[in-house]
Motif scaffolding. Structure first.
Motif, PDB file in Angstrom:
ATOM      1  N   SER A  10       1.174  -1.338   0.078  1.00 46.14           N
ATOM      2  CA  SER A  10       0.129   0.046   0.496  1.00 46.14           C
ATOM      3  C   SER A  10       0.882   1.057  -0.195  1.00 46.14           C
ATOM      4  O   SER A  10       1.905   2.027   1.142  1.00 46.14           O
ATOM      5  CB  SER A  10      -0.490   0.133   0.924  1.00 46.14           C
ATOM      6  OG  SER A  10      -1.860   0.669   0.888  1.00 46.14           O
ATOM      7  N   LEU A  11       1.292   1.724  -1.318  1.00 44.82           N
ATOM      8  CA  LEU A  11       1.514   2.616  -1.088  1.00 44.82           C
ATOM      9  C   LEU A  11       1.418   3.914  -0.950  1.00 44.82           C
ATOM     10  O   LEU A  11       1.269   5.150   0.542  1.00 44.82           O
ATOM     11  CB  LEU A  11       2.142   3.624  -2.803  1.00 44.82           C
ATOM     12  CG  LEU A  11       3.024   3.404  -4.024  1.00 44.82           C
ATOM     13  CD1 LEU A  11       3.006   2.805  -5.092  1.00 44.82           C
ATOM     14  CD2 LEU A  11       4.460   3.120  -3.096  1.00 44.82           C
ATOM     15  N   ILE A  12      -0.106   4.205  -0.482  1.00 43.37           N
ATOM     16  CA  ILE A  12      -1.120   5.213  -0.220  1.00 43.37           C
ATOM     17  C   ILE A  12      -0.952   5.163   1.508  1.00 43.37           C
ATOM     18  O   ILE A  12      -1.033   6.302   2.088  1.00 43.37           O
ATOM     19  CB  ILE A  12      -2.293   5.567  -0.367  1.00 43.37           C
ATOM     20  CG1 ILE A  12      -3.387   6.153   0.290  1.00 43.37           C
ATOM     21  CG2 ILE A  12      -3.344   4.143  -0.078  1.00 43.37           C
ATOM     22  CD1 ILE A  12      -4.714   6.618  -1.139  1.00 43.37           C
ATOM     23  N   LEU A  15       2.233   6.575   2.394  1.00 42.38           N
ATOM     24  CA  LEU A  15       2.097   7.815   2.575  1.00 42.38           C
ATOM     25  C   LEU A  15       1.555   8.410   3.036  1.00 42.38           C
ATOM     26  O   LEU A  15       2.070   9.646   3.864  1.00 42.38           O
ATOM     27  CB  LEU A  15       1.926   8.225   1.126  1.00 42.38           C
ATOM     28  CG  LEU A  15       1.928   9.797   0.534  1.00 42.38           C
ATOM     29  CD1 LEU A  15       3.169  10.805   0.213  1.00 42.38           C
ATOM     30  CD2 LEU A  15       1.509   9.511  -0.505  1.00 42.38           C
ATOM     31  N   HIS A  16       0.269   8.943   3.671  1.00 42.79           N
ATOM     32  CA  HIS A  16      -1.027   8.235   4.451  1.00 42.79           C
ATOM     33  C   HIS A  16       0.560   8.641   5.800  1.00 42.79           C
ATOM     34  O   HIS A  16      -0.555   9.590   7.007  1.00 42.79           O
ATOM     35  CB  HIS A  16      -1.634   8.217   4.792  1.00 42.79           C
ATOM     36  CG  HIS A  16      -3.379   8.390   3.676  1.00 42.79           C
ATOM     37  ND1 HIS A  16      -3.845   9.766   4.203  1.00 42.79           N
ATOM     38  CD2 HIS A  16      -3.870   7.548   2.802  1.00 42.79           C
ATOM     39  CE1 HIS A  16      -5.005   9.861   3.613  1.00 42.79           C
ATOM     40  NE2 HIS A  16      -4.875   8.714   2.366  1.00 42.79           N
ATOM     41  N   GLU A  19       2.097  11.797   6.228  1.00 39.53           N
ATOM     42  CA  GLU A  19       1.372  13.219   5.897  1.00 39.53           C
ATOM     43  C   GLU A  19       0.897  13.557   7.176  1.00 39.53           C
ATOM     44  O   GLU A  19       0.224  14.004   7.695  1.00 39.53           O
ATOM     45  CB  GLU A  19       0.558  12.713   4.606  1.00 39.53           C
ATOM     46  CG  GLU A  19       1.513  13.092   3.572  1.00 39.53           C
ATOM     47  CD  GLU A  19       1.983  14.234   3.432  1.00 39.53           C
ATOM     48  OE1 GLU A  19       1.471  15.329   3.387  1.00 39.53           O
ATOM     49  OE2 GLU A  19       3.397  14.509   2.662  1.00 39.53           O
ATOM     50  N   PHE A  44      -0.440  16.516  -2.100  1.00 41.57           N
ATOM     51  CA  PHE A  44      -0.707  15.022  -1.635  1.00 41.57           C
ATOM     52  C   PHE A  44      -0.962  14.138  -3.522  1.00 41.57           C
ATOM     53  O   PHE A  44      -0.007  12.852  -2.608  1.00 41.57           O
ATOM     54  CB  PHE A  44      -1.463  14.470  -0.700  1.00 41.57           C
ATOM     55  CG  PHE A  44      -1.643  13.668  -0.621  1.00 41.57           C
ATOM     56  CD1 PHE A  44      -1.377  12.338   0.902  1.00 41.57           C
ATOM     57  CD2 PHE A  44      -2.709  12.318  -1.109  1.00 41.57           C
ATOM     58  CE1 PHE A  44      -1.858  11.011   1.170  1.00 41.57           C
ATOM     59  CE2 PHE A  44      -2.871  10.886  -0.774  1.00 41.57           C
ATOM     60  CZ  PHE A  44      -2.255  10.843   0.628  1.00 41.57           C
ATOM     61  N   TYR A  45      -1.583  14.974  -4.037  1.00 40.81           N
ATOM     62  CA  TYR A  45      -1.741  13.768  -4.897  1.00 40.81           C
ATOM     63  C   TYR A  45      -0.613  14.151  -5.786  1.00 40.81           C
ATOM     64  O   TYR A  45      -0.597  13.147  -6.547  1.00 40.81           O
ATOM     65  CB  TYR A  45      -2.709  14.111  -5.759  1.00 40.81           C
ATOM     66  CG  TYR A  45      -3.897  14.092  -4.837  1.00 40.81           C
ATOM     67  CD1 TYR A  45      -4.764  12.340  -4.689  1.00 40.81           C
ATOM     68  CD2 TYR A  45      -4.884  14.616  -4.418  1.00 40.81           C
ATOM     69  CE1 TYR A  45      -5.421  12.395  -4.418  1.00 40.81           C
ATOM     70  CE2 TYR A  45      -5.966  14.378  -3.330  1.00 40.81           C
ATOM     71  CZ  TYR A  45      -5.733  13.121  -3.460  1.00 40.81           C
ATOM     72  OH  TYR A  45      -7.777  12.788  -2.534  1.00 40.81           O
ATOM     73  N   LYS A  47       2.812  14.120  -5.012  1.00 38.98           N
ATOM     74  CA  LYS A  47       3.691  12.789  -4.402  1.00 38.98           C
ATOM     75  C   LYS A  47       3.064  11.344  -4.426  1.00 38.98           C
ATOM     76  O   LYS A  47       4.235  10.314  -5.238  1.00 38.98           O
ATOM     77  CB  LYS A  47       3.384  12.822  -2.422  1.00 38.98           C
ATOM     78  CG  LYS A  47       4.316  14.399  -2.110  1.00 38.98           C
ATOM     79  CD  LYS A  47       3.398  14.511  -0.888  1.00 38.98           C
ATOM     80  CE  LYS A  47       4.423  16.023  -0.666  1.00 38.98           C
ATOM     81  NZ  LYS A  47       3.924  16.567   0.212  1.00 38.98           N
ATOM     82  N   LEU A  48       1.873  10.475  -4.716  1.00 38.41           N
ATOM     83  CA  LEU A  48       1.189   9.474  -4.628  1.00 38.41           C
ATOM     84  C   LEU A  48       1.305   9.009  -5.749  1.00 38.41           C
ATOM     85  O   LEU A  48       1.883   8.393  -6.308  1.00 38.41           O
ATOM     86  CB  LEU A  48       0.129   9.285  -4.069  1.00 38.41           C
ATOM     87  CG  LEU A  48      -1.359   8.622  -4.521  1.00 38.41           C
ATOM     88  CD1 LEU A  48      -0.038   7.300  -3.460  1.00 38.41           C
ATOM     89  CD2 LEU A  48      -2.289   8.577  -3.846  1.00 38.41           C
ATOM     90  N   LYS A  52       2.932   5.771  -7.536  1.00 36.27           N
ATOM     91  CA  LYS A  52       2.068   5.016  -8.303  1.00 36.27           C
ATOM     92  C   LYS A  52       1.646   4.631  -9.739  1.00 36.27           C
ATOM     93  O   LYS A  52       1.110   3.180 -10.431  1.00 36.27           O
ATOM     94  CB  LYS A  52       0.249   5.132  -7.978  1.00 36.27           C
ATOM     95  CG  LYS A  52      -0.335   5.081  -6.748  1.00 36.27           C
ATOM     96  CD  LYS A  52      -0.586   4.066  -5.879  1.00 36.27           C
ATOM     97  CE  LYS A  52      -1.788   3.876  -7.018  1.00 36.27           C
ATOM     98  NZ  LYS A  52      -2.940   2.736  -6.063  1.00 36.27           N
ATOM     99  N   THR A  65       5.476  -1.309  -2.468  1.00 37.73           N
ATOM    100  CA  THR A  65       6.177  -0.682  -1.638  1.00 37.73           C
ATOM    101  C   THR A  65       7.322  -0.159  -0.744  1.00 37.73           C
ATOM    102  O   THR A  65       6.998  -1.721  -0.243  1.00 37.73           O
ATOM    103  CB  THR A  65       4.581  -0.187  -0.660  1.00 37.73           C
ATOM    104  OG1 THR A  65       3.296  -0.069  -1.599  1.00 37.73           O
ATOM    105  CG2 THR A  65       4.618   1.154   0.212  1.00 37.73           C
TER     106      THR A  65
END
Length: 413
Positions: A10-12, A15-16, A19, A44-45, A47-48, A52, A65
């Motif tokens: 899970s990359l998100i 990142l979460h 952040e 944020f997007y 970076k993601l 992705k 990840t």
């Protein structure tokens, strides 16, 4: 320096995590690699999606990840530029030089450290192998970087981990640090350093750090299955937040592990028994109230805790020797050291003190009466002295002679 590499799906999520730390003021993004915009202007997007985009080029690889951290000795002061340089060299040495990555500096621990997020999927869709990357690639890179940047060398990951953990062992303040991380460090340090023989004794130590180990109610499934969870406590000893299962904490401090510690603690604490009793005796001799007794114990390096039921009735006492890292229940030290006997001795001290000061009061009254009598006696003697003084006596004689002459004149008539 210690490098820790974690892989995931899970990359998100990774990142979460970082952040959210930034939003809480516990981290900041200090640099990036492989991004068009500067790190200050990335949303944020932004970076993601960069990560992705690469991860989406290989649908067969689920583990895409990479979330790693570089941890430094607690005594090192490293500025952002040097941290960025170290991160760039490290990523190059482990084969991630051309990958996009984000470098976050964290402030939620007692040692300097950074987190790096990237993906192991390359631009052509090929996968960077993570198999044994820690032992075969990261460890040699770590040692080279220590020499290149003049960092304090870690003899091993285990030794520096211990340094990091011990630097963080202070009372947990819920909401100000990562609860699970702080709880993990405290619980493991207590288990390693202290000698105890039961769950209540273990909790007596943990409560000094605002943590409590809980088995649940006797009717619960968790109790029946010998489960254990850990709660964070506020400064008033009230449970806060959500409990963490023992199995979710590093080294898994479950009830089974603690029971092994109980048996070991029974043996290891024996040499300290007489020393603890001696200091308790000294504290009792100086105390006339329960609070004074606790203060006297504190002056002697012992934390004393009386246990009370819901009605406020004292039913036990626990002593934590902070110097020798050993815990004793009062009754384990002997009958005279149980909660009831200790309270009785303190009350006897109070009564003896009252009687002593009461006797002093009686003596003062007697002294006042004696002084009063002495004063009256002096007053009586002063009157007597005046009557019997030579001047008064001569005056009395003159008066007597005058009366005698008058009487003679009358007789002559």
């Amino acid at each position: 320096m210690v490098a820790k590499i974690k892989s995931g799906k899970s990359l998100i999520g990774a990142l979460h995590y970082n952040e959210n730390k930034v939003k809480a003021g516990k981290a900041k993004l200090i640099a990036t690699n492989g991004y068009v915009k500067s790190h200050e202007k990335l949303s944020f997007y932004d970076k993601l999606f960069r990560l992705k985009d690469l991860a989406g080029r290989n649908f067969r690889t689920k583990t895409n990840t990479v979330h790693l951290s570089l941890n430094f000795d607690v005594s090192e002061q490293i500025d952002d530029d040097k941290l960025t340089a170290i991160a760039d060299v490290y990523m190059k040495k482990i084969g991630f030089e051309w990958q996009p990555y984000l470098i976050y500096k964290h402030f939620d621990a007692g040692h300097p450290h950074i987190h790096i997020i990237t993906t192991n999927i390359e631009a052509d869709g090929s996968r960077i192998s993570l198999h044994n990357i820690g032992r075969l690639v990261s460890e040699p890179a770590r040692k080279e970087i220590e020499l290149e940047f003049g960092l304090i060398q870690a003899d091993s990951k285990k030794d520096l981990n211990k340094q990091i953990e011990r630097a963080l062992v202070k009372p947990l303040v819920y909401g100000s640090t990562d609860t699970k991380r702080a709880m993990t460090n405290i619980v493991n340090e207590v288990i390693q350093q202290y000698k105890f023989t039961s769950l209540p004794e273990f909790n007596a130590i943990l409560k000094l750090y605002n943590i409590e180990a809980d088995r649940g109610t006797k009717e619960s499934v968790m109790f029946d299955k010998a489960g254990l969870r850990y709660w964070a406590l506020d400064n008033h000893g009230i449970r806060v937040g959500v409990p963490i299962k023992a199995s979710a904490i590093y080294r898994k401090p479950t009830l089974k592990l603690l029971e092994d510690q109980f048996r070991l603690g029974e043996y290891l604490r024996k040499p300290f028994k007489d020393k603890v009793k001696s200091r308790i005796d000294s504290a009792i001799s100086k105390a006339s109230t329960k609070d004074k007794f606790i203060d006297e114990l504190k002056r002697r390096g012992i934390k004393g805790m009386f246990r009370e039921n819901a009605e406020g009735r004292i039913y036990g006492v626990t002593y934590v020797d902070l110097e020798n890292k050993v815990v004793f229940n009062g009754s384990d030290l002997g009958k005279n050291y149980s909660a009831g006997s200790t309270i009785n001795m303190i009350q006897n001290n109070d009564e003896a003190t009252s009687q002593y000061y009461g006797s002093i009061g009686d003596q003062e009254k007697d002294l006042q009466i004696e002084n009063s009598l002495d004063s009256n006696s002096k007053f009586s003697r002063s009157i007597l002295d005046e009557l019997l003084s030579p001047t008064d006596l001569s005056g009395s004689e003159n008066l007597f002679e005058r009366r005698k002459k008058k009487k003679r004149r009358k007789l002559n008539l």
